[in-house]
Design a protein around this motif. Sequence first.
Motif, mmCIF file in Angstrom:
data_model
loop_
_atom_site.group_PDB
_atom_site.id
_atom_site.type_symbol
_atom_site.label_atom_id
_atom_site.label_comp_id
_atom_site.label_asym_id
_atom_site.label_seq_id
_atom_site.Cartn_x
_atom_site.Cartn_y
_atom_site.Cartn_z
ATOM 1 N N LEU A 166 -3.459 5.221 19.996
ATOM 2 C CA LEU A 166 -1.763 5.309 19.619
ATOM 3 C C LEU A 166 -0.306 5.585 18.938
ATOM 4 N N ALA A 167 -1.209 3.650 19.371
ATOM 5 C CA ALA A 167 -0.148 3.167 18.320
ATOM 6 C C ALA A 167 -0.400 3.370 16.827
ATOM 7 N N LEU A 168 -1.348 3.675 16.481
ATOM 8 C CA LEU A 168 -1.411 4.056 14.807
ATOM 9 C C LEU A 168 -0.692 5.786 14.343
ATOM 10 N N ALA A 169 -1.122 6.404 15.676
ATOM 11 C CA ALA A 169 -0.341 8.064 15.733
ATOM 12 C C ALA A 169 1.071 7.784 15.612
ATOM 13 N N LYS A 170 1.807 6.745 16.263
ATOM 14 C CA LYS A 170 2.993 6.689 16.555
ATOM 15 C C LYS A 170 4.235 6.251 15.040
ATOM 16 N N ARG A 171 3.565 5.574 14.008
ATOM 17 C CA ARG A 171 3.869 5.079 12.964
ATOM 18 C C ARG A 171 3.446 6.028 11.414
ATOM 19 N N LEU A 185 -10.420 7.283 12.294
ATOM 20 C CA LEU A 185 -11.745 6.890 11.783
ATOM 21 C C LEU A 185 -11.980 5.836 11.006
ATOM 22 N N VAL A 186 -11.185 6.065 9.287
ATOM 23 C CA VAL A 186 -10.929 5.083 8.913
ATOM 24 C C VAL A 186 -9.612 3.910 8.674
ATOM 25 N N ARG A 187 -8.206 4.745 9.269
ATOM 26 C CA ARG A 187 -7.442 4.007 8.562
ATOM 27 C C ARG A 187 -7.990 2.823 10.562
ATOM 28 N N LEU A 188 -8.135 3.309 11.826
ATOM 29 C CA LEU A 188 -8.793 2.892 12.649
ATOM 30 C C LEU A 188 -9.035 1.185 12.061
ATOM 31 N N PHE A 189 -10.579 1.973 11.223
ATOM 32 C CA PHE A 189 -11.390 0.395 10.477
ATOM 33 C C PHE A 189 -10.247 -0.298 10.090
#
Length: 247
Positions: A166-171, A185-189
Motif C-alpha cells: 500500500l505504501a508503494l501504491a500510494k506513491r 512484484l518487480v517494484r517490490l523486489f
Amino acid sequence: MFNPCVVIPVYNHEHAIDAVTQAVRASGVHCILIDDGSSVACAQVLNRIAAQSPSEVTLVCHTINRGKGDAVITGMRKAADMGFSHALQIDADGQHCIADVPRFLEQARNQQDALIVGYPQYDESVPALRLYARYLTHVWVWINTLSLQIKDSMCGFRVYPLKPVLALAKRQRIGARMDFDTEVLVRLFWEGIRVVNLGTRVGYPADGVSHFRLWRDNVLISRMHATLFFGMLIRAPRLLARKWGKA
C-alpha cells in the motif's frame, strides 16, 4: 501480529465464485470480494454470498470495470482498514489450488516480511504456446530485476504483507489490469522485499472465462516491461550491489 485475509477480485465469474469462496472459507480466513463492475448476474451472486455470511465475507464494489490490478489494490486497502496485516490474493475462476491456501499462509506466518509467490506446476495437458508465452515475461523479469529469484511473476496466487504494497501504491501508479501481477512484484523486489517461491498446481478456469484481451493486454504488458527496463537501468548499481552482497 499476523492477521491474514483473502482478497479475490471478481469480474463476471458468477459460475465459479461461489465454490471458490466456500473453499477459501473452509480454511477459516476472512474473504474480501471485489466486484469489479461485473454483470447483473454476477453481482447478484456476490450479493447473495456476502449476505449469507456477513461475518466471513466482505463485499466491495466498483461501479465500472477498472481492471484486476485496481480491484486487488481496492481489496488490500479495505483489508488494511479492517485491521488485517496480510492479504492472500487468489483468482476467482477456480484455476488455483485452494487446498494450498493453508500452506501459503503458513509460509507467510513464518516469514512475515516476505512475499510468498506461487509458481505454477502444470501437467502435460497445458498447451505449449501458453508455456512459451510465459517465458517471454520470465526473461524480462529476470532482466529487470538482474536476478533469477522470481520464478514466475504472472501467477495470481500469492501472499502480500500489506504495508509495503500500500505504501508503494500510494506513491507509484501500478498497472491496473493484467500488467499488475508482474509490475507490483518487480517494484517490490526493487525495494528489497524478499520473494519466497512456492510451487502450486494450476488448472484451467472452472467456468471457462478468460478476461485476457489479446491486443490491449499485450500492449500494456509490453509497455510495462519497457518502463521497468529503464527503471532497472537507474537502479542497476544498487541491485547489483545487493546481489553481490548476498553472494
